[in-house]
Design an enzyme around this catalytic site. Sequence first.
Site, PDB file in Angstrom:
ATOM      1  N   HIS A 191      57.718  37.989  43.475  1.00 44.04           N
ATOM      2  CA  HIS A 191      57.275  39.048  42.565  1.00 44.04           C
ATOM      3  C   HIS A 191      58.484  39.523  41.767  1.00 44.04           C
ATOM      4  O   HIS A 191      59.549  39.783  42.329  1.00 44.04           O
ATOM      5  CB  HIS A 191      56.660  40.216  43.331  1.00 44.04           C
ATOM      6  N   GLU A 246      45.470  33.892  52.179  1.00 45.74           N
ATOM      7  CA  GLU A 246      46.788  33.401  51.794  1.00 45.74           C
ATOM      8  C   GLU A 246      47.267  32.242  52.648  1.00 45.74           C
ATOM      9  O   GLU A 246      48.040  31.394  52.187  1.00 45.74           O
ATOM     10  CB  GLU A 246      47.808  34.536  51.849  1.00 45.74           C
ATOM     11  N   ARG A 272      54.316  35.257  36.619  1.00 44.64           N
ATOM     12  CA  ARG A 272      55.336  35.803  37.515  1.00 44.64           C
ATOM     13  C   ARG A 272      56.543  34.892  37.701  1.00 44.64           C
ATOM     14  O   ARG A 272      57.668  35.366  37.828  1.00 44.64           O
ATOM     15  CB  ARG A 272      54.709  36.122  38.877  1.00 44.64           C
ATOM     16  N   LEU A 275      41.975  41.240  54.543  1.00 47.53           N
ATOM     17  CA  LEU A 275      40.743  41.290  53.776  1.00 47.53           C
ATOM     18  C   LEU A 275      39.870  40.058  53.995  1.00 47.53           C
ATOM     19  O   LEU A 275      38.646  40.165  54.104  1.00 47.53           O
ATOM     20  CB  LEU A 275      41.068  41.446  52.286  1.00 47.53           C
ATOM     21  N   HIS A 291      56.892  37.110  47.625  1.00 49.35           N
ATOM     22  CA  HIS A 291      55.679  37.914  47.542  1.00 49.35           C
ATOM     23  C   HIS A 291      54.432  37.193  48.032  1.00 49.35           C
ATOM     24  O   HIS A 291      53.575  37.800  48.664  1.00 49.35           O
ATOM     25  CB  HIS A 291      55.468  38.339  46.092  1.00 49.35           C
ATOM     26  N   GLU A 300      47.133  42.537  33.741  1.00 50.50           N
ATOM     27  CA  GLU A 300      48.395  42.142  34.364  1.00 50.50           C
ATOM     28  C   GLU A 300      48.890  40.849  33.734  1.00 50.50           C
ATOM     29  O   GLU A 300      48.195  40.218  32.926  1.00 50.50           O
ATOM     30  CB  GLU A 300      48.220  41.985  35.878  1.00 50.50           C
ATOM     31  N   ARG A 349      50.505  31.661  41.507  1.00 48.51           N
ATOM     32  CA  ARG A 349      49.294  32.485  41.542  1.00 48.51           C
ATOM     33  C   ARG A 349      49.198  33.411  40.338  1.00 48.51           C
ATOM     34  O   ARG A 349      50.158  34.091  39.983  1.00 48.51           O
ATOM     35  CB  ARG A 349      49.280  33.329  42.823  1.00 48.51           C
TER      36      ARG A 349
END
Length: 525
Positions: free
Chosen positions: A226, A357, A272, A12, A333, A110, A368
């Site tokens: 994750h 990243e 996380r 992306l 992750h 989230e 993160r």
Amino acid sequence: MRFDVLVVGEGLAALTLLMHLPPTLKIGVISRNKYDEPSSYWAQGGIAAVFSMDDNYEKHIEDTLVAGDGLCDPASVRKIVEEGENTLNWLIKQNVPFTRESGEIHLTREGGHSARRVAHVDDMTGRGIMQTLQAKAAHLPNVTWIKQYEALEIIAQGGMINGLIAESLVDGEISVFTAPKVVLATGGLTGLYQYATNPHASKGEAIAMAARAGAAIENLEFIQFHPTTFQHKGEVISLITEAVRGEGGFLFNAENERFMAKYSPQLELAPRDIVSRAIYSEIQKSNSSFVWLDITHQGEKFVNQHFPNLVHITKQYGCDLSLHKVPVSPAAHYTCGGIAADVSGRTTVKGLYAIGEVACSGLHGANRLASNSLLECVVMGKACADAIGDEDLRLPKFLAAIPLTLESPFHPNLLNDLRKILWDHAGIVRNNESIKTGQMKLEQLQENRRTFLSYGQALRAQNIYDAASHVLACAADRKESRGGHFSTDYPSKVKPKPTRITNQTNHFWTERTPSQLNADQYVPA
């Protein structure tokens, strides 16, 4: 082959960059030509952006800083967060098919977020965004796709970038591509771990190359695990998006106890790193390999509507997410550290940029915040394009001599060895002895044998070895527990500071004058 800008990667961040660079520039993209390989493609949850009347920038900034556990750069956080609305509007304008409810973009919540601010495309947001932008970027007239090539080495001379060396994945041919600007957009290094959420996860090659070119590397000890990946017979099958917990999913241990209250008042919506360590602790206590994730109380219709892809995946293994609790465990992750860069992607080496990243922009700190990564990709991609468009693109003269073979200590199973070493010694929970043992095992990998490999084989092995070494070196330097780095020897925090690796210049090519070059050495045209 000469370009104005060389881009390594096709996720992306790279696609956003390509779509914003001036059309007058000649751009080359080093591409492995696998449309679903970038980590962006596998992002399930969504993209975080302040996009409702119930939310504001200050909330999003505070949530990001809290998740980052004291190591975020507040200026970078503010700049990226405040671009959230523009970013989402740009993606909507590109016709990304975001999930809607009553005609409006549906926002989910989230872990770590104090409001609903995650726009998504069902439960496969990355795929929805990537397929849309891939179709557009493929037809940019000023972009040459150098397909089925892998970058091996960055060419840097006198503190400036000259291009890079790459290998054809078809026939092994080594080529030199020259450009005054090189942009690394390759993802992180979670592919160096035994269990990872992306089946094609990057293995840190670009981080190793950037370090050898003299770029500063920061905070590689902060690997985000994750908390919830669906597993079957000890194998990671798929990420289970955090949105499942955001929409009410509960975690249960082997004794069918909902256990998160013992670890955080935020329960299943804790950041996380906290949830991953909680699951790790429960797994250790029960001598099991997983805990249970259950969202069946929301009803079959609700689960099928919100998570159709995950229902499809779990059904294939006889475990329907809409009807059953599913076994989950943590996996590597996201790489929170990386090549030190500002929000525009500028690194400590002139002409070298890092976005997405692979970069350490200051947004994530030690951990993160969920769904900030896709936001960072778009913001950095656009900002990098703006920076490059305003800079001098003159290419210094350069000639390189590349050996046909290199002496190497590495064996064919190096990647498997590295994955086990990092999982065992730089995993969810660490300590001094374990980290030192990991470093010793890395050193032993170089004592097995020495043989001559082709230039490409030798550099690929060297890159992943160097990346793993940097992770353990950063972990050894961190004498505290913070974010994604938890050490049983240092359970408390100290004054926050980044870890940094610099001055790693060690090229595997040699500068030459024309008279010194012979027919066995490649010279760029």
